[in-house]
Design an enzyme around this catalytic site. Structure first.
Site, PDB file in Angstrom:
ATOM      1  N   ASP A 128       2.313  11.888   1.312  1.00  0.00           N
ATOM      2  CA  ASP A 128       1.955  11.165   2.525  1.00  0.00           C
ATOM      3  C   ASP A 128       3.163  10.449   3.143  1.00  0.00           C
ATOM      4  O   ASP A 128       3.197   9.233   3.242  1.00  0.00           O
ATOM      5  CB  ASP A 128       0.834  10.165   2.166  1.00  0.00           C
ATOM      6  CG  ASP A 128       0.376   9.352   3.360  1.00  0.00           C
ATOM      7  OD1 ASP A 128       0.541   9.813   4.502  1.00  0.00           O
ATOM      8  OD2 ASP A 128      -0.136   8.233   3.144  1.00  0.00           O
ATOM      9  N   ASN A 161       5.219   9.992  -8.974  1.00  0.00           N
ATOM     10  CA  ASN A 161       4.135   9.280  -8.309  1.00  0.00           C
ATOM     11  C   ASN A 161       2.916  10.183  -8.190  1.00  0.00           C
ATOM     12  O   ASN A 161       3.004  11.308  -7.674  1.00  0.00           O
ATOM     13  CB  ASN A 161       4.538   8.849  -6.899  1.00  0.00           C
ATOM     14  CG  ASN A 161       3.397   8.124  -6.196  1.00  0.00           C
ATOM     15  OD1 ASN A 161       3.069   6.996  -6.548  1.00  0.00           O
ATOM     16  ND2 ASN A 161       2.770   8.775  -5.217  1.00  0.00           N
ATOM     17  N   GLU A 162       1.809   9.684  -8.680  1.00  0.00           N
ATOM     18  CA  GLU A 162       0.508  10.327  -8.523  1.00  0.00           C
ATOM     19  C   GLU A 162       0.511  11.834  -8.774  1.00  0.00           C
ATOM     20  O   GLU A 162       0.097  12.617  -7.919  1.00  0.00           O
ATOM     21  CB  GLU A 162      -0.066  10.023  -7.147  1.00  0.00           C
ATOM     22  CG  GLU A 162      -0.300   8.549  -6.944  1.00  0.00           C
ATOM     23  CD  GLU A 162      -1.202   8.240  -5.741  1.00  0.00           C
ATOM     24  OE1 GLU A 162      -1.617   9.177  -5.042  1.00  0.00           O
ATOM     25  OE2 GLU A 162      -1.490   7.057  -5.531  1.00  0.00           O
ATOM     26  N   TYR A 169      -7.201   2.160  -4.255  1.00  0.00           N
ATOM     27  CA  TYR A 169      -7.664   1.903  -2.889  1.00  0.00           C
ATOM     28  C   TYR A 169      -9.183   1.737  -2.817  1.00  0.00           C
ATOM     29  O   TYR A 169      -9.818   2.248  -1.905  1.00  0.00           O
ATOM     30  CB  TYR A 169      -7.200   3.050  -1.966  1.00  0.00           C
ATOM     31  CG  TYR A 169      -5.694   3.044  -1.795  1.00  0.00           C
ATOM     32  CD1 TYR A 169      -5.084   2.205  -0.869  1.00  0.00           C
ATOM     33  CD2 TYR A 169      -4.875   3.836  -2.599  1.00  0.00           C
ATOM     34  CE1 TYR A 169      -3.704   2.157  -0.728  1.00  0.00           C
ATOM     35  CE2 TYR A 169      -3.493   3.801  -2.469  1.00  0.00           C
ATOM     36  CZ  TYR A 169      -2.914   2.959  -1.534  1.00  0.00           C
ATOM     37  OH  TYR A 169      -1.550   2.911  -1.406  1.00  0.00           O
ATOM     38  N   TYR A 224     -10.519   3.896   0.618  1.00  0.00           N
ATOM     39  CA  TYR A 224     -10.930   5.312   0.612  1.00  0.00           C
ATOM     40  C   TYR A 224     -12.307   5.476  -0.030  1.00  0.00           C
ATOM     41  O   TYR A 224     -13.048   6.382   0.317  1.00  0.00           O
ATOM     42  CB  TYR A 224      -9.903   6.176  -0.124  1.00  0.00           C
ATOM     43  CG  TYR A 224      -8.573   6.253   0.590  1.00  0.00           C
ATOM     44  CD1 TYR A 224      -8.497   6.680   1.908  1.00  0.00           C
ATOM     45  CD2 TYR A 224      -7.395   5.871  -0.048  1.00  0.00           C
ATOM     46  CE1 TYR A 224      -7.283   6.734   2.573  1.00  0.00           C
ATOM     47  CE2 TYR A 224      -6.174   5.933   0.608  1.00  0.00           C
ATOM     48  CZ  TYR A 224      -6.127   6.363   1.923  1.00  0.00           C
ATOM     49  OH  TYR A 224      -4.919   6.409   2.574  1.00  0.00           O
ATOM     50  N   GLU A 258       0.276   0.155  -6.048  1.00  0.00           N
ATOM     51  CA  GLU A 258      -0.147   0.363  -4.658  1.00  0.00           C
ATOM     52  C   GLU A 258      -1.537  -0.207  -4.482  1.00  0.00           C
ATOM     53  O   GLU A 258      -2.429   0.061  -5.296  1.00  0.00           O
ATOM     54  CB  GLU A 258      -0.200   1.861  -4.296  1.00  0.00           C
ATOM     55  CG  GLU A 258       1.146   2.510  -4.110  1.00  0.00           C
ATOM     56  CD  GLU A 258       1.037   3.956  -3.616  1.00  0.00           C
ATOM     57  OE1 GLU A 258       0.001   4.310  -2.997  1.00  0.00           O
ATOM     58  OE2 GLU A 258       1.978   4.712  -3.866  1.00  0.00           O
ATOM     59  N   TRP A 281       1.032  -1.854  -0.936  1.00  0.00           N
ATOM     60  CA  TRP A 281       1.374  -0.650  -0.168  1.00  0.00           C
ATOM     61  C   TRP A 281       1.061  -0.932   1.272  1.00  0.00           C
ATOM     62  O   TRP A 281      -0.083  -1.191   1.579  1.00  0.00           O
ATOM     63  CB  TRP A 281       0.554   0.558  -0.657  1.00  0.00           C
ATOM     64  CG  TRP A 281       1.053   1.843  -0.065  1.00  0.00           C
ATOM     65  CD1 TRP A 281       0.478   2.553   0.947  1.00  0.00           C
ATOM     66  CD2 TRP A 281       2.238   2.552  -0.451  1.00  0.00           C
ATOM     67  NE1 TRP A 281       1.221   3.666   1.216  1.00  0.00           N
ATOM     68  CE2 TRP A 281       2.314   3.691   0.380  1.00  0.00           C
ATOM     69  CE3 TRP A 281       3.249   2.339  -1.389  1.00  0.00           C
ATOM     70  CZ2 TRP A 281       3.346   4.617   0.291  1.00  0.00           C
ATOM     71  CZ3 TRP A 281       4.271   3.255  -1.481  1.00  0.00           C
ATOM     72  CH2 TRP A 281       4.306   4.379  -0.640  1.00  0.00           C
TER      73      TRP A 281
END
Ligand code: GCB
Length: 581
Positions: free
Chosen positions: A163, A401-402, A454, A458, A490, A535
Site C-alpha cells: 500500500d 512487513n505483513e 485496524y 477495516y 501500526e 500509522w
C-alpha cells in the site's frame, strides 16, 4: 559498507544533476545499443522518481534508460575508483563508456562497481537501464494472480501487493569516489557498557592485505583515547572509555572515531565515523536501552513527497525530524524498506530510535518462486545490516512487513532470515511485523513481536468499544502464548483534514483522535507492550482503489505537505507529557 567520505586521502564526486532519460516501453534500447549511449533523451532530475516528474509517466513501471556524461573531477592516479548507487528502484543495470558494470536487484539499498579500469579523464558516459516492473517473483511483489494473496477481494492500480506508490527511478545519489587500493573497505563497531566504562570494539577490514599499521582515536565528551594495531587484511581492537557519555534519545552523545592507516610512517587512508555508546536488548517483557526500559512512541512513515516521489530530499528529512521532535516522538520504523543513509545519519545525531526494516513487504509463500524470493530477502537482509550496522539509532531489524505468513513454509522462511541476521549482528533484537496475529509462525523465535491492527476501521467500522475490546483480548492472547514483549507498529484511521463530526465518525479528525486515544489506553494497560507506532506520520501516495481517496492513504497525523491534523496536537500533548525520552 562504508559511506563515501571526502578528506585528504578519499574523494567523492556527486553525480546528482539533470541526466537524460529515454523511456523504453517496447524494449528497443538493448538491441539498438543504448548501453553505449542514446540520443533523443529528455532531461530528468537525479535523484528523484520519474513518476512525478512526467504526468504521462505516472503509472509507467517499465524500462527506462538514464545517461549522464562527466569528466573525471580529479587527476586519475593509482587510486581505486568506485561508482556507488544509493538506491535504484527496482532493477538496475549499468555501463560506463560502453562496458557493462553489472546489475542490482531491489530498491532502497546501495550497490557499487569498481570502475578503476574504465574511467577516462574526460567524456565519460554512464548509462543505467532501470526496470521498474511489478512481478510476482520480485520482492516486493506485484501483479500477483488474484486468490494468491488475501487482498480483501480488492485490487489496486498499479497492481502492487503493498500500500504505497511503486515509484521508480534513481532515488538516491550516484557517487564516484576514490580510495587507496589497500585502504579501508569496512569497519564494524559494537559497543557495550561495563559500570561507567564504555567499551567500543572496532573491527576493520582492508581492500587488500599489505603490512600496515592502523591508528585509532576516539574523541569527544572530554575523552581522547588512542591505540595502534598492526593490520594486514583485518584487525580487531577494543577501546575503553572511562565515564562514557552514553547515547540515548534526549542525549544523543556521539564520539568521533578516527581510523588512519599508515605504512613507513606515511598515512595513506583515513575514515572518521560517529560512534554512539549504548546497549539494546530484550529482557523479560521489556526493551532495555542502556539497561533501562524504553517505551517507543512514534510512527510508521514513508519516504514520499510531491514532485520527488521517493527521491532523496534533504530538506524534507530535516523537516520530518523537526516534526517528530515537536510532537514528542522518540522512534520510528522504516516501513516498508530501508530509508536513505542521510535519514539514518540524522537519527544518530538527533537521538531517534529506529526499527530498521528490509524491503520485504507483501510476501506470499506459494511454492512457485519461493526459493528466489528467499534468496532476494537474504540479499536484502545482508545489504541492510551491512549498511546500517554502525548506527546507534538502529535498535532492531525488522525482517518483513505483513507477510502472508499463516501459510506453511513461512516459519522456515523466516527462520532462515532470522539466523542470517543473527549471524551478522549478535547485539540487536530481530523482529517480524505481522498482521496474522497468533498464526504468525515467526513469533516463536523473534526477539519481540510487532503487530499491526485496524479494529474499528477495516473491521468493526465506527465501533471503537468493540474494536478496543478485541485489541485488548488479542494482545493478552499473544502474550500468554509467546511471553514476549510486543510493539503495536501500526494503528490509525484515514482522516480527511478539515472533516469534522461530533460524535466522532470515520474519516473525521475527531474519529482519528478518538481511535488513537482509545488504542493507546489499551496499550498502556499492558505491561508487556513496549511501544506505540501510529500509522502514519504523514498522508502518502499509493495506488488507486476504492478505499484510497484521490490515490492517497490518509492515515497521516500530518498531511502530505506536513500540516498537523487534530491528532497531531493530541499526540503532542500526550507524548510531550511523558517523562521518558
Ligand atoms: C497495513 C500495512 C500498511 C498500510 C496500512 C493501511 O497493515 O502495513 O502498508 O498502509 O495497513 O493503511 O491499510
Amino acid at each position: 559498507m562504508l559511506y563515501p567520505q571526502s578528506n585528504r586521502y578519499r574523494r567523492v564526486f556527486d553525480l546528482s544533476d539533470f541526466w537524460d532519460i529515454h523511456f523504453d516501453p517496447d524494449r528497443e534500447g538493448r538491441p539498438a545499443g543504448w548501453a553505449s549511449g542514446f540520443v533523443d533523451g529528455q532531461p530528468i532530475a537525479v535523484p528523484a522518481s520519474w513518476n512525478e516528474q512526467f504526468d504521462s509517466m505516472r503509472d509507467y513501471l517499465g524500462i527506462a534508460w538514464y545517461q549522464t556524461c562527466f569528466d573525471a573531477p580529479w587527476d586519475i592516479t593509482d587510486q581505486k575508483y568506485i561508482l556507488r548507487f544509493g538506491s535504484v528502484n527496482y532493477l538496475a543495470e549499468a555501463w560506463l563508456n560502453g562496458t557493462r558494470l553489472g546489475s542490482h536487484e531491489g530498491g532502497h539499498l546501495p550497490f557499487e562497481f569498481d570502475v578503476t579500469q574504465l574511467l577516462h579523464a574526460e567524456n565519460n558516459r554512464l548509462v543505467v537501464r532501470v526496470d521498474g516492473a511489478l512481478a510476482p517473483n520480485r520482492v516486493p511483489p506485484g501483479n500477483v494472480p488474484l486468490n494468491t494473496l488475501d487482498r480483501f477481494g480488492e485490487v489496486n492500480y498499479p497492481d502492487s501487493s503493498f500500500d504505497f506508490f511503486p515509484y521508480c527511478g534513481i532515488h538516491r545519489p550516484v557517487l564516484l569516489y576514490a580510495v587507496a587500493p589497500d585502504g579501508l573497505s569496512d569497519v564494524t563497531i559494537i559497543t557495550d557498557i561495563n559500570g561507567d566504562t564504555g567499551l567500543v570494539s572496532v573491527h576493520i577490514q582492508r581492500r587488500e592485505s599489505t603490512p600496515a599499521r592502523a591508528r585509532l582515536t576516539l574523541q569527544g565528551h572530554g575523552a581522547s583515547i588512542s591505540t595502534t594495531v598492526e593490520v594486514d587484511a583485518q584487525a580487531e581492537v577494543t577501546l575503553k572509555v572511562p565515564r562514557a557519555a552514553l547515547w540515548a534519545p534526549g542525549s544523543p552523545n556521539l564520539y568521533d572515531l578516527n581510523i588512519e592507516l599508515e605504512k613507513d610512517s606515511r598515512v595513506f587512508d583515513r575514515y572518521t565515523l560517529p560512534v554512539g555508546i549504548r546497549t539494546i536488548r530484550v529482557e523479560g517483557d521489556q526493551l532495555l536501552l542502556n539497561g533501562r526500559p524504553i517505551y517507543l512512541r512514534g510512527f510508521g512513515r514513508h519516504e514520499d513527497f510531491p514532485i520527488v516521489g521517493r527521491g532523496l530530499l534533504p530538506a524534507l528529512i530535516v523537516k520530518d525530524y523537526a516534526l517528530m521532535d515537536w510532537i514528542g516522538a522518540n522512534s520510528f520504523r522504516t516501513s516498508h524498506y530501508p530509508y536513505s543513509e542521510q535519514m539514518m545519519a540524522l537519527a544518530d545525531r538527533l537521538g531517534f530510535l529506529v526499527i530498521d526494516e528490509t524491503p520485504a513487504v507483501g510476501l506470499f509463500f506459494d511454492e512457485d518462486g519461493l526459493d528466489r524470493r528467499l534468496d532476494l530477502c537474504c540479499q536484502y537482509t545482508r545489504e541492510l545490516i551491512d549498511r546500517d550496522k554502525n548506527h546507534p539509532s538502529v535498535i532492531a531489524w525488522s525482517l518483513a512487513n505483513e507477510p502472508h505468513s499463516h501459510r506453511p513454509p513461512a516459519g522456515e522462511f523466516f527462520r532462515n532470515l532470522y539466523d542470517l541476521a543473527r549471524s551478522m549482528d549478535t547485539t540487536r533484537p530481530i523482529t517480524v511485523v505481522t498482521t496474522v496475529g497468533e498464526k504468525e509462525e515467526a513469533f516463536a523465535f523473534v526477539d519481540f513481536m510487532c503487530l499491526n491492527r485496524y479494529y474499528a476501521w477495516y473491521s468493526e467500522p465506527g465501533q471503537l468499544d468493540i474494536g478496543c475490546e478485541r485489541l485488548s483480548e488479542e494482545l493478552d492472547a499473544l502474550y500468554s502464548r509467546y511471553h514476549k514483549p510486543l510493539a503495536l507498529t501500526e494503528f490509525g484511521a484515514d482522516t480527511v483534514a478539515g472533516c469534522h463530526a461530533e460524535p466522532p465518525e470515520m474519516f473525521s479528525e475527531e474519529y482519528q483522535v478518538e481511535m488513537l486515544a482509545r488504542y493507546i489506553d489499551v496499550l498502556r494497560s499492558k505491561p508487556f507492550v513496549i511501544g506505540e507506532h501510529v500509522w502514519n506520520m504523514c498522508d502518502f501516495k499509493t495506488g488507486q482503489m476504492v478505499r484510497r481517496v484521490g490515490g492517497y492513504n490518509l492515515k497521516g497525523v500530518f498531511t502530505r505537505d506536513r500540516r498537523p491534523k487534530m491528532a497531531a496536537h493530541y499526540l503532542r500533548q500526550l507524548w510531550k507529557g511523558d517523562k521518558a525520552r
